[in-house]
Write a protein that holds these residues in place. Structure first.
Motif, PDB file in Angstrom:
ATOM      1  N   HIS A  72      59.943   8.605  54.182  1.00  0.00           N
ATOM      2  CA  HIS A  72      61.248   7.571  54.026  1.00  0.00           C
ATOM      3  C   HIS A  72      60.655   6.330  54.482  1.00  0.00           C
ATOM      4  O   HIS A  72      59.619   6.317  54.676  1.00  0.00           O
ATOM      5  CB  HIS A  72      62.584   7.531  54.389  1.00  0.00           C
ATOM      6  CG  HIS A  72      63.536   8.897  54.545  1.00  0.00           C
ATOM      7  ND1 HIS A  72      64.502   8.449  53.677  1.00  0.00           N
ATOM      8  CD2 HIS A  72      63.107  10.275  54.199  1.00  0.00           C
ATOM      9  CE1 HIS A  72      65.364   9.591  53.689  1.00  0.00           C
ATOM     10  NE2 HIS A  72      64.473  10.425  53.557  1.00  0.00           N
ATOM     11  N   GLU A  73      60.662   4.828  53.747  1.00  0.00           N
ATOM     12  CA  GLU A  73      60.293   3.775  54.231  1.00  0.00           C
ATOM     13  C   GLU A  73      60.478   3.204  55.068  1.00  0.00           C
ATOM     14  O   GLU A  73      59.322   2.632  55.378  1.00  0.00           O
ATOM     15  CB  GLU A  73      61.548   3.125  53.915  1.00  0.00           C
ATOM     16  CG  GLU A  73      61.833   2.679  51.800  1.00  0.00           C
ATOM     17  CD  GLU A  73      63.080   1.556  52.048  1.00  0.00           C
ATOM     18  OE1 GLU A  73      62.812   0.669  52.668  1.00  0.00           O
ATOM     19  OE2 GLU A  73      63.947   2.611  50.588  1.00  0.00           O
ATOM     20  N   VAL A  74      60.753   3.404  56.225  1.00  0.00           N
ATOM     21  CA  VAL A  74      60.497   2.956  57.887  1.00  0.00           C
ATOM     22  C   VAL A  74      60.350   4.239  59.050  1.00  0.00           C
ATOM     23  O   VAL A  74      60.978   5.351  59.150  1.00  0.00           O
ATOM     24  CB  VAL A  74      61.974   2.640  57.962  1.00  0.00           C
ATOM     25  CG1 VAL A  74      61.715   1.887  59.201  1.00  0.00           C
ATOM     26  CG2 VAL A  74      61.680   1.635  57.136  1.00  0.00           C
ATOM     27  N   GLY A  75      59.116   4.205  59.677  1.00  0.00           N
ATOM     28  CA  GLY A  75      58.773   5.332  60.408  1.00  0.00           C
ATOM     29  C   GLY A  75      59.890   4.893  61.940  1.00  0.00           C
ATOM     30  O   GLY A  75      59.505   3.769  62.403  1.00  0.00           O
ATOM     31  N   ASP A  76      61.161   5.489  61.952  1.00  0.00           N
ATOM     32  CA  ASP A  76      61.804   4.478  62.993  1.00  0.00           C
ATOM     33  C   ASP A  76      63.338   5.630  62.947  1.00  0.00           C
ATOM     34  O   ASP A  76      63.919   5.902  61.963  1.00  0.00           O
ATOM     35  CB  ASP A  76      62.778   3.775  62.713  1.00  0.00           C
ATOM     36  CG  ASP A  76      63.819   3.739  63.741  1.00  0.00           C
ATOM     37  OD1 ASP A  76      63.775   3.999  65.033  1.00  0.00           O
ATOM     38  OD2 ASP A  76      64.219   2.405  63.830  1.00  0.00           O
ATOM     39  N   CYS A  77      62.796   6.713  64.213  1.00  0.00           N
ATOM     40  CA  CYS A  77      64.256   7.886  64.185  1.00  0.00           C
ATOM     41  C   CYS A  77      64.527   7.447  65.401  1.00  0.00           C
ATOM     42  O   CYS A  77      65.324   8.577  66.269  1.00  0.00           O
ATOM     43  CB  CYS A  77      63.407   8.650  64.450  1.00  0.00           C
ATOM     44  SG  CYS A  77      61.964   9.447  63.146  1.00  0.00           S
ATOM     45  N   SER A  78      65.247   5.884  65.695  1.00  0.00           N
ATOM     46  CA  SER A  78      65.456   5.721  66.709  1.00  0.00           C
ATOM     47  C   SER A  78      67.458   6.052  66.670  1.00  0.00           C
ATOM     48  O   SER A  78      68.096   6.243  67.734  1.00  0.00           O
ATOM     49  CB  SER A  78      65.797   4.515  66.979  1.00  0.00           C
ATOM     50  OG  SER A  78      65.935   3.603  66.112  1.00  0.00           O
ATOM     51  N   SER A  79      67.691   6.177  65.683  1.00  0.00           N
ATOM     52  CA  SER A  79      69.478   5.915  65.004  1.00  0.00           C
ATOM     53  C   SER A  79      70.395   7.318  65.607  1.00  0.00           C
ATOM     54  O   SER A  79      71.595   7.627  65.525  1.00  0.00           O
ATOM     55  CB  SER A  79      69.890   6.154  63.709  1.00  0.00           C
ATOM     56  OG  SER A  79      69.469   6.162  62.801  1.00  0.00           O
ATOM     57  N   GLY A  80      68.833   8.978  65.767  1.00  0.00           N
ATOM     58  CA  GLY A  80      69.316   9.024  65.923  1.00  0.00           C
ATOM     59  C   GLY A  80      70.256  10.505  65.278  1.00  0.00           C
ATOM     60  O   GLY A  80      69.982  12.134  64.656  1.00  0.00           O
ATOM     61  N   GLY A  87      65.729   4.730  53.160  1.00  0.00           N
ATOM     62  CA  GLY A  87      66.224   5.514  51.943  1.00  0.00           C
ATOM     63  C   GLY A  87      64.432   6.012  51.916  1.00  0.00           C
ATOM     64  O   GLY A  87      63.212   6.005  52.214  1.00  0.00           O
ATOM     65  N   HIS A  88      64.374   6.828  50.597  1.00  0.00           N
ATOM     66  CA  HIS A  88      63.006   7.472  50.598  1.00  0.00           C
ATOM     67  C   HIS A  88      61.994   6.705  50.231  1.00  0.00           C
ATOM     68  O   HIS A  88      62.045   5.407  49.179  1.00  0.00           O
ATOM     69  CB  HIS A  88      63.343   8.313  48.813  1.00  0.00           C
ATOM     70  CG  HIS A  88      64.121   9.409  49.009  1.00  0.00           C
ATOM     71  ND1 HIS A  88      64.260  10.234  48.050  1.00  0.00           N
ATOM     72  CD2 HIS A  88      64.374   9.514  49.865  1.00  0.00           C
ATOM     73  CE1 HIS A  88      65.007  10.849  48.701  1.00  0.00           C
ATOM     74  NE2 HIS A  88      65.827  11.140  49.838  1.00  0.00           N
ATOM     75  N   GLY A 140      52.960   5.287  59.035  1.00  0.00           N
ATOM     76  CA  GLY A 140      53.841   4.054  59.713  1.00  0.00           C
ATOM     77  C   GLY A 140      55.339   5.010  58.990  1.00  0.00           C
ATOM     78  O   GLY A 140      56.234   4.101  59.545  1.00  0.00           O
ATOM     79  N   ARG A 141      55.408   5.443  57.944  1.00  0.00           N
ATOM     80  CA  ARG A 141      56.855   5.485  57.273  1.00  0.00           C
ATOM     81  C   ARG A 141      57.898   7.097  58.011  1.00  0.00           C
ATOM     82  O   ARG A 141      57.016   7.610  58.939  1.00  0.00           O
ATOM     83  CB  ARG A 141      56.630   6.471  56.014  1.00  0.00           C
ATOM     84  CG  ARG A 141      55.498   5.273  54.818  1.00  0.00           C
ATOM     85  CD  ARG A 141      56.023   4.316  54.563  1.00  0.00           C
ATOM     86  NE  ARG A 141      55.131   3.142  53.829  1.00  0.00           N
ATOM     87  CZ  ARG A 141      55.587   1.728  54.093  1.00  0.00           C
ATOM     88  NH1 ARG A 141      57.259   1.356  54.029  1.00  0.00           N
ATOM     89  NH2 ARG A 141      54.984   1.452  53.409  1.00  0.00           N
ATOM     90  N   GLY A 142      58.707   7.541  57.911  1.00  0.00           N
ATOM     91  CA  GLY A 142      59.660   8.693  58.104  1.00  0.00           C
ATOM     92  C   GLY A 142      59.054   9.601  57.731  1.00  0.00           C
ATOM     93  O   GLY A 142      58.668   9.682  56.338  1.00  0.00           O
ATOM     94  N   LEU A 143      59.376  10.634  58.013  1.00  0.00           N
ATOM     95  CA  LEU A 143      59.199  11.526  57.244  1.00  0.00           C
ATOM     96  C   LEU A 143      61.143  12.378  57.940  1.00  0.00           C
ATOM     97  O   LEU A 143      60.885  13.134  59.176  1.00  0.00           O
ATOM     98  CB  LEU A 143      57.994  12.989  58.109  1.00  0.00           C
ATOM     99  CG  LEU A 143      58.197  14.500  57.454  1.00  0.00           C
ATOM    100  CD1 LEU A 143      57.741  13.557  55.972  1.00  0.00           C
ATOM    101  CD2 LEU A 143      57.312  14.999  57.829  1.00  0.00           C
ATOM    102  N   ALA A 165      65.914  16.251  60.801  1.00  0.00           N
ATOM    103  CA  ALA A 165      64.730  16.620  61.271  1.00  0.00           C
ATOM    104  C   ALA A 165      64.331  15.133  61.176  1.00  0.00           C
ATOM    105  O   ALA A 165      63.808  15.118  60.013  1.00  0.00           O
ATOM    106  CB  ALA A 165      63.721  17.426  61.351  1.00  0.00           C
ATOM    107  N   CYS A 166      63.315  14.601  62.199  1.00  0.00           N
ATOM    108  CA  CYS A 166      63.245  12.782  61.531  1.00  0.00           C
ATOM    109  C   CYS A 166      61.852  13.412  62.814  1.00  0.00           C
ATOM    110  O   CYS A 166      61.205  13.314  63.442  1.00  0.00           O
ATOM    111  CB  CYS A 166      64.094  12.514  61.994  1.00  0.00           C
ATOM    112  SG  CYS A 166      63.991  10.379  61.907  1.00  0.00           S
TER     113      CYS A 166
END
Length: 172
Positions: A72-80, A87-88, A140-143, A165-166
Motif C-alpha cells: 500500500h501507498e503509506v507505511g503507517d499502521c497506526s489506525s489499528g 490505497g494500493h 517506506g510503504r505499507g504491507l 495484518a499490517c
C-alpha cells in the motif's frame, strides 16, 4: 628498513584494492495483527536484477482460506485497522490486476493460501517494484494481508476485504 616499509605499504595498497562483495538492496516488514485479528508474520524483499524477490510468511490465518496481499501507498499502521496505509501502491497509474499481468498496480502481490494450521508462505520474483531508491521503491510503504481472496478484477481493491495484518517496509 626500507624493505619493511615497502612491504607494509604494498600490503596496505593491496588491502585497499580488494572489493567487498556486492550486497543487493534489501528490506523487511514485521506484520502485526490489526484490531480483531490474530494474523501476524514477516516479509523480506531483496533486489535481484530488475526484480524483487519477495518472501512472506504469515500465521494466525483462517485455515484453508486464501488472502489478498498488497503493498500500500503509506507505511503507517497506526489506525489499528490498516486503513492508514491508504490505497494500493500504484506509481504507474494502472488498474488493479493479477500480479503476473503487466497491467496492474505495482503493489499487487501473489495471494497467501493458508494451510490447515492457518499458516501461509509466498515466495515470488516480482517486477515493476524496487527496493533501491526511486519512484517504484517499496521502502517506506505499507504491507497488508487482507481477510478475503483477491478477485483480481474489482477496481481498485480486488474486493479482498478487511485488512487483518499490517507492516511497514523498512530498508535493511
Amino acid at each position: 628498513m626500507k624493505t619493511i616499509f615497502a612491504g607494509a605499504a604494498a600490503a596496505i595498497l593491496l588491502a585497499a584494492c580488494q572489493t567487498t562483495p556486492y550486497e543487493p538492496p534489501r528490506a523487511t516488514a514485521q506484520l502485526l495483527s490489526t484490531k480483531g485479528s490474530k494474523a501476524f508474520g514477516e516479509a523480506t524483499f531483496e533486489q535481484v536484477g530488475d526484480k524483487v524477490r519477495v518472501s512472506i510468511f504469515v500465521q494466525g490465518l483462517k485455515p484453508g482460506q486464501e488472502h489478498g496481499l498488497h503493498i500500500h501507498e503509506v507505511g503507517d499502521c497506526s489506525s489499528g485497522d490498516g486503513m492508514s496505509t491508504k490505497g494500493h501502491f500504484n506509481p504507474q497509474g494502472k488498474p488493479h490486476g493479477h500480479y503476473s499481468s503487466a497491467n496492474r498496480h505495482a503493489g499487487d502481490l501473489p495471494a497467501l493460501k493458508a494451510n490447515k494450521s492457518g499458516r501461509a508462505k509466498v515466495e515470488a520474483d516480482v517486477d515493476i517494484i524496487t527496493v533501491a531508491p526511486g519512484p517504484a521503491s517499496i521502502v517506506g510503504r505499507g504491507l497488508i494481508v487482507h481477510a478475503a481472496p483477491d478477485d483480481y478484477t474489482t477496481q481498485p481493491t480486488g474486493n479482498a476485504g478487511a485488512r487483518i495484518a499490517c507492516g511497514v517496509i523498512r530498508a535493511g
